[in-house]
Motif scaffolding. Structure first.
Motif, mmCIF file in Angstrom:
data_model
loop_
_atom_site.group_PDB
_atom_site.id
_atom_site.type_symbol
_atom_site.label_atom_id
_atom_site.label_comp_id
_atom_site.label_asym_id
_atom_site.label_seq_id
_atom_site.Cartn_x
_atom_site.Cartn_y
_atom_site.Cartn_z
ATOM 1 N N THR A 292 0.565 -1.200 -0.196
ATOM 2 C CA THR A 292 0.254 -0.641 0.048
ATOM 3 C C THR A 292 0.895 1.414 -0.606
ATOM 4 O O THR A 292 0.707 2.086 -0.532
ATOM 5 C CB THR A 292 -1.006 -0.144 1.220
ATOM 6 O OG1 THR A 292 -1.683 -0.924 0.922
ATOM 7 C CG2 THR A 292 -2.059 1.123 1.326
ATOM 8 N N ASP A 296 0.512 4.322 -3.155
ATOM 9 C CA ASP A 296 0.126 5.501 -2.719
ATOM 10 C C ASP A 296 1.296 6.548 -2.998
ATOM 11 O O ASP A 296 0.764 7.520 -3.744
ATOM 12 C CB ASP A 296 0.356 6.140 -0.973
ATOM 13 C CG ASP A 296 -0.973 5.021 -0.225
ATOM 14 O OD1 ASP A 296 -2.081 4.721 -0.772
ATOM 15 O OD2 ASP A 296 -1.291 5.194 0.905
ATOM 16 N N LYS A 299 1.311 7.330 -7.299
ATOM 17 C CA LYS A 299 -0.201 7.814 -6.782
ATOM 18 C C LYS A 299 -0.230 9.137 -6.572
ATOM 19 O O LYS A 299 -0.341 10.194 -7.395
ATOM 20 C CB LYS A 299 -1.464 7.977 -6.116
ATOM 21 C CG LYS A 299 -2.432 6.054 -6.994
ATOM 22 C CD LYS A 299 -3.680 5.106 -5.993
ATOM 23 C CE LYS A 299 -4.004 3.910 -6.621
ATOM 24 N NZ LYS A 299 -5.344 3.833 -5.561
ATOM 25 N N LYS A 300 1.191 9.130 -5.367
ATOM 26 C CA LYS A 300 1.120 11.043 -5.899
ATOM 27 C C LYS A 300 2.026 11.298 -6.273
ATOM 28 O O LYS A 300 1.812 12.529 -7.124
ATOM 29 C CB LYS A 300 2.316 11.287 -4.140
ATOM 30 C CG LYS A 300 2.847 11.954 -3.658
ATOM 31 C CD LYS A 300 3.234 11.920 -2.608
ATOM 32 C CE LYS A 300 4.126 13.308 -2.581
ATOM 33 N NZ LYS A 300 5.119 13.720 -3.517
#
Length: 312
Positions: A292, A296, A299-300
């Motif tokens: 995860t 994340d 995606k950032k």
């Protein structure tokens, strides 16, 4: 169902021979044959059949073995939670396409693991088909695949058939990457005809016969006369920096990475070149905290690129 027997089945498939599997498992061939027979009776299907190549799974056996591998992976992860008392231990596997924004995300992700006391991380760049096979074979837990958006139906069907779940990360159009000193930087938006006299850099080791990538390459060969095929990431950037006559089609790169590499990217007007990157894993796989954390970070980075390039 005996977990040890499941491991026996997987080893027989891997070896393609009961004799070789028995030797690898340090057990007698008669005992292994008996275990196979017992398992086939328990599940009610023949798992293996003999062929000219040795022992191979039946059609139903292939499906059974896929689930068996997924069970073994999950059990191994569960056992590691209790056997390893070190809460800072990191175990992470990932296969990805040649996507510089993913590589950049990975390096940023690693910075967040600096306090880990124990670390076992495997990162491999490859093509989508090898990544899918590795997920099915449970040799890798997590992967990112890339395909042209127009092939969405094909890949959706392929992943469903193999019991793989997918999460879209990004849909985007390719950018053109070049040296800051390239004459192409004079234009804010490029057309394919602008590139006809320039040298295109292509990855030479990530495309498979019949793949959409190969079809894309064929289309490019019709419009570009000169090509350089590279087989590792470092050389592509070195060539781009040192030769203003070269360019490369890439997924959008982060602004910081472009500055570090002394390169420039430009959008290009083109049809049917929309690409999609998707995160895949077995349907039964449960993401760890480390998984995860990586997702994340990706995606950032994507959000930062979209903001900097106005791609929203």
């Amino acid at each position: 169902m005996n977990l040890t027997h499941l491991r026996y089945m997987v080893e027989v498939e891997r070896q393609g021979s009961i004799t070789k599997a028995a030797a690898a498992l340090y057990m007698g061939q008669p005992n292994l044959s008996k275990a196979i027979k017992e398992m086939e009776i328990e599940v009610g299907i023949p798992i293996f059949k003999r062929s000219a190549k040795g022992v191979v799974p039946t059609e139903k056996g292939q499906e059974f073995l896929q689930y068996a591998k997924a069970i073994i992976v999950q059990m191994d992860k569960m056992e590691s939670l209790y056997k390893d008392t070190n809460e800072n231990a990191i175990d992470f596997q990932l296969m990805v396409p040649r996507a510089s924004y993913v590589a950049y995300s990975f390096t940023e992700f690693l910075k967040k693991l600096e306090n880990a006391e124990s670390m076992d991380i495997r990162f491999k760049e490859t093509n989508s088909f090898e990544a899918i096979d590795s997920i099915v074979e449970c040799s890798c837990s997590l992967a990112i695949i890339r395909y042209e958006a127009q092939n969405e139906e094909y890949f959706t069907s392929l992943l469903n058939e193999k019991n793989i779940k997918a999460q879209e990360l990004w849909s985007y159009d390719y950018m053109v990457l070049m040296s800051k000193s390239s004459p192409l930087t004079a234009s804010r938006v490029l057309d394919e005809k602008d590139l006809s006299e320039y040298i295109e850099i292509l990855h030479g080791d990530t495309e498979l016969p019949g793949s959409s990538a190969l079809q894309r390459r064929s289309r490019r060969l019709n419009s570009h006369k000169r090509h350089i095929y590279v087989f590792e990431r470092g050389s592509q950037f070195d060539i781009l920096r040192s030769n203003p006559q070269t360019f490369m089609y890439v997924s959008p790169l982060p602004k910081k990475m472009l500055a570090e590499l002394n390169l420039v990217q430009r959008p290009i007007v083109q049809k049917n070149k929309r690409n999609r990157d998707a995160l895949i894993s077995l349907s039964s796989y449960r993401f760890s905290k480390t998984d995860t954390l990586f997702v994340d970070e990706v995606k950032k980075v994507i959000a930062d690129i979209k903001r900097d390039e106005g791609l929203f």
